[in-house]
Design an enzyme around this catalytic site. Structure first.
Site, PDB file in Angstrom:
ATOM      1  N   SER A 144      -4.024   3.840 -23.568  1.00 28.53           N
ATOM      2  CA  SER A 144      -3.346   2.624 -24.099  1.00 28.53           C
ATOM      3  C   SER A 144      -3.459   1.490 -23.094  1.00 28.53           C
ATOM      4  O   SER A 144      -3.350   1.553 -21.961  1.00 28.53           O
ATOM      5  CB  SER A 144      -1.820   2.838 -24.415  1.00 28.53           C
ATOM      6  OG  SER A 144      -1.235   1.916 -24.676  1.00 28.53           O
ATOM      7  N   TYR A 168       5.366   7.863 -21.352  1.00 27.19           N
ATOM      8  CA  TYR A 168       4.064   7.578 -22.197  1.00 27.19           C
ATOM      9  C   TYR A 168       3.124   6.553 -21.341  1.00 27.19           C
ATOM     10  O   TYR A 168       2.134   6.889 -21.161  1.00 27.19           O
ATOM     11  CB  TYR A 168       4.452   6.904 -23.552  1.00 27.19           C
ATOM     12  CG  TYR A 168       3.394   6.654 -24.427  1.00 27.19           C
ATOM     13  CD1 TYR A 168       2.791   7.471 -25.124  1.00 27.19           C
ATOM     14  CD2 TYR A 168       2.869   5.388 -24.236  1.00 27.19           C
ATOM     15  CE1 TYR A 168       1.695   7.109 -25.839  1.00 27.19           C
ATOM     16  CE2 TYR A 168       1.873   4.941 -25.062  1.00 27.19           C
ATOM     17  CZ  TYR A 168       1.242   5.817 -25.924  1.00 27.19           C
ATOM     18  OH  TYR A 168       0.225   5.541 -26.746  1.00 27.19           O
TER      19      TYR A 168
HETATM   20  P1  NAP Z   1       0.323   9.313 -34.753  1.00 25.77           P
HETATM   21  O1  NAP Z   1      -0.012   8.652 -36.255  1.00 25.77           O
HETATM   22  O2  NAP Z   1       1.379   9.593 -34.126  1.00 25.77           O
HETATM   23  O3  NAP Z   1      -0.824  10.434 -34.732  1.00 25.77           O
HETATM   24  C1  NAP Z   1      -0.775  11.366 -33.736  1.00 25.77           C
HETATM   25  C2  NAP Z   1      -1.800  12.503 -33.848  1.00 25.77           C
HETATM   26  O4  NAP Z   1      -1.785  13.290 -32.728  1.00 25.77           O
HETATM   27  C3  NAP Z   1      -1.414  13.289 -35.118  1.00 25.77           C
HETATM   28  O5  NAP Z   1      -2.316  13.932 -35.808  1.00 25.77           O
HETATM   29  C4  NAP Z   1      -0.500  14.434 -34.196  1.00 25.77           C
HETATM   30  O6  NAP Z   1      -0.821  15.912 -35.267  1.00 25.77           O
HETATM   31  C5  NAP Z   1      -1.548  14.814 -33.063  1.00 25.77           C
HETATM   32  N1  NAP Z   1      -0.878  15.419 -32.013  1.00 25.77           N
HETATM   33  C6  NAP Z   1       0.375  15.506 -31.434  1.00 25.77           C
HETATM   34  N2  NAP Z   1       0.371  16.384 -30.691  1.00 25.77           N
HETATM   35  C7  NAP Z   1      -0.568  17.383 -30.757  1.00 25.77           C
HETATM   36  C8  NAP Z   1      -0.788  18.467 -30.324  1.00 25.77           C
HETATM   37  N3  NAP Z   1      -0.241  19.207 -29.057  1.00 25.77           N
HETATM   38  N4  NAP Z   1      -2.420  19.093 -30.744  1.00 25.77           N
HETATM   39  C9  NAP Z   1      -3.154  18.420 -31.308  1.00 25.77           C
HETATM   40  N5  NAP Z   1      -2.853  17.241 -31.864  1.00 25.77           N
HETATM   41  C10 NAP Z   1      -1.376  16.827 -31.783  1.00 25.77           C
HETATM   42  O7  NAP Z   1      -0.682   8.259 -33.595  1.00 25.77           O
HETATM   43  P2  NAP Z   1      -1.668   7.386 -33.398  1.00 25.77           P
HETATM   44  O8  NAP Z   1      -1.027   6.045 -33.701  1.00 25.77           O
HETATM   45  O9  NAP Z   1      -2.722   7.523 -34.752  1.00 25.77           O
HETATM   46  O10 NAP Z   1      -2.259   7.545 -32.141  1.00 25.77           O
HETATM   47  C11 NAP Z   1      -3.530   8.018 -31.931  1.00 25.77           C
HETATM   48  C12 NAP Z   1      -3.753   7.815 -30.336  1.00 25.77           C
HETATM   49  O11 NAP Z   1      -3.909   6.484 -30.012  1.00 25.77           O
HETATM   50  C13 NAP Z   1      -2.807   8.480 -29.448  1.00 25.77           C
HETATM   51  O12 NAP Z   1      -3.334   9.277 -28.114  1.00 25.77           O
HETATM   52  C14 NAP Z   1      -1.893   7.172 -29.008  1.00 25.77           C
HETATM   53  O13 NAP Z   1      -1.244   7.440 -27.760  1.00 25.77           O
HETATM   54  C15 NAP Z   1      -3.021   6.209 -28.836  1.00 25.77           C
HETATM   55  N6  NAP Z   1      -2.503   4.820 -29.133  1.00 25.77           N
HETATM   56  C16 NAP Z   1      -1.853   4.365 -30.262  1.00 25.77           C
HETATM   57  C17 NAP Z   1      -1.742   3.135 -30.290  1.00 25.77           C
HETATM   58  C18 NAP Z   1      -0.789   2.540 -31.779  1.00 25.77           C
HETATM   59  O14 NAP Z   1      -0.603   1.326 -31.676  1.00 25.77           O
HETATM   60  N7  NAP Z   1      -0.920   3.407 -32.798  1.00 25.77           N
HETATM   61  C19 NAP Z   1      -1.667   2.169 -29.231  1.00 25.77           C
HETATM   62  C20 NAP Z   1      -2.243   2.479 -28.247  1.00 25.77           C
HETATM   63  C21 NAP Z   1      -2.703   3.929 -27.986  1.00 25.77           C
HETATM   64  P3  NAP Z   1       0.288  16.307 -36.163  1.00 25.77           P
HETATM   65  O15 NAP Z   1      -0.020  15.386 -37.453  1.00 25.77           O
HETATM   66  O16 NAP Z   1       0.142  17.544 -36.329  1.00 25.77           O
HETATM   67  O17 NAP Z   1       1.820  15.631 -35.624  1.00 25.77           O
END
Ligand code: NAP
Length: 245
Positions: A144, A168
């Site tokens: 991020s 985070y």
């Molecule tokens: P999200 O919608 O909250 O999805 C997170 C995913 O990670 C879910 O599928 C969740 O599974 C899975 N997860 C959590 N703990 C886990 C574990 N122990 N083992 C396996 N899977 C696990 O988040 P997102 O926004 O798509 O984020 C995806 C990535 O992008 C993350 O690394 C996040 O930090 C990064 N990111 C996101 C943003 C943003 O604006 N959205 C910005 C910068 C970086 P469950 O469905 O089982 O909970």
């Protein structure tokens, strides 16, 4: 036929950016293994993408569970014998947002690091033997902009005042640091590892008010997953632009 296609694995792929990364990689002729910690959710998500005509299978993989990681690696080895692409996408934001950095409870630091850092490293370690069987292994670590120490130290940066969620933020700085260390180890191999910022994306984590659509949020992961032999190793980027560490 899966043998002529790239074999890709995306962690945390049951929703959000991970699910869309699976879709886009499969649209680009990869056979994609959709990994989710909840097997039933992973099966349902993979089923939906197969209904779109995409070549997707599900696997159970909880990045905080050593047995689950080992079982997934074994299953992939048995079925495919190699892995071409690993997208370490699974991540959590578990901080208490009402707390300052010095107040953030240690148990939340541990929870965050267990998934975002140790889970990512453990998954990579378990799958490296399969990536080294690929002609051109690619690892994408989903970090991020909030992991950028340069931005956090700069009063002019838009994220300067974003010190919650502190664990985070620091977990993503650690993912970046780990990427540089691993890239050095792999520099003379056919494997490349890079870290990316997907953008501020409308997901459960990013929130409704985020400016970026999920389809765009998956683009940087997909781009780095598909780089050629002249692509970067040890870079940090967003949509083709290098980011400060
Ligand atoms: P999200 O919608 O909250 O999805 C997170 C995913 O990670 C879910 O599928 C969740 O599974 C899975 N997860 C959590 N703990 C886990 C574990 N122990 N083992 C396996 N899977 C696990 O988040 P997102 O926004 O798509 O984020 C995806 C990535 O992008 C993350 O690394 C996040 O930090 C990064 N990111 C996101 C943003 C943003 O604006 N959205 C910005 C910068 C970086 P469950 O469905 O089982 O909970």
């Amino acid at each position: 036929m899966t043998t002529t296609k790239k074999i890709a694995l995306v962690t945390g792929a049951t929703r959000g950016i991970g699910l869309e990364t699976v879709r886009q990689l499969a649209q680009k002729q990869s056979h994609v293994i959709l990994a989710g910690r909840d097997r039933a959710k992973a099966d349902a998500a993979a089923h939906k993408l197969r209904a779109e005509g995409l070549d997707v299978e599900a696997i159970a993989l909880d990045v905080t569970d050593a047995k689950s990681i080992a079982a997934a690696a074994k299953e992939i080895e048995k079925k495919h014998g190699r892995l071409d692409i690993l997208v370490n996408n699974a991540g959590i934001m578990a901080d208490d947002m009402s707390k300052t950095p010095s107040q953030q409870p240690l148990e939340l630091w541990r929870k965050t690091f267990d998934t975002n850092v140790f889970g990512l490293i453990a998954t990579t370690q378990a799958l490296l033997p399969l990536l080294s069987k690929s002609e051109a292994g690619r690892i994408v670590n989903v970090s991020s902009l909030l992991g950028s120490i340069t931005h956090h130290a700069d009063p002019a940066s838009p994220i300067y005042d974003y010190k919650a969620p502190v664990s985070y933020n620091v977990s993503k700085s650690t993912v970046n640091a780990w990427t540089v260390q691993l890239a050095h180890e792999l520099r003379n191999s056919s494997i490349k590892v890079n870290t990316i910022h997907p953008g501020h994306v409308k997901t459960d984590m990013g929130g409704e008010a985020a400016p970026m659509e999920i389809a765009d949020g998956a683009k940087t992961s997909v781009e780095l997953a598909l780089i050629g032999a002249n692509g970067p190793n040890g870079s940090f980027s967003h949509l083709g632009q290098a980011l400060p560490w």
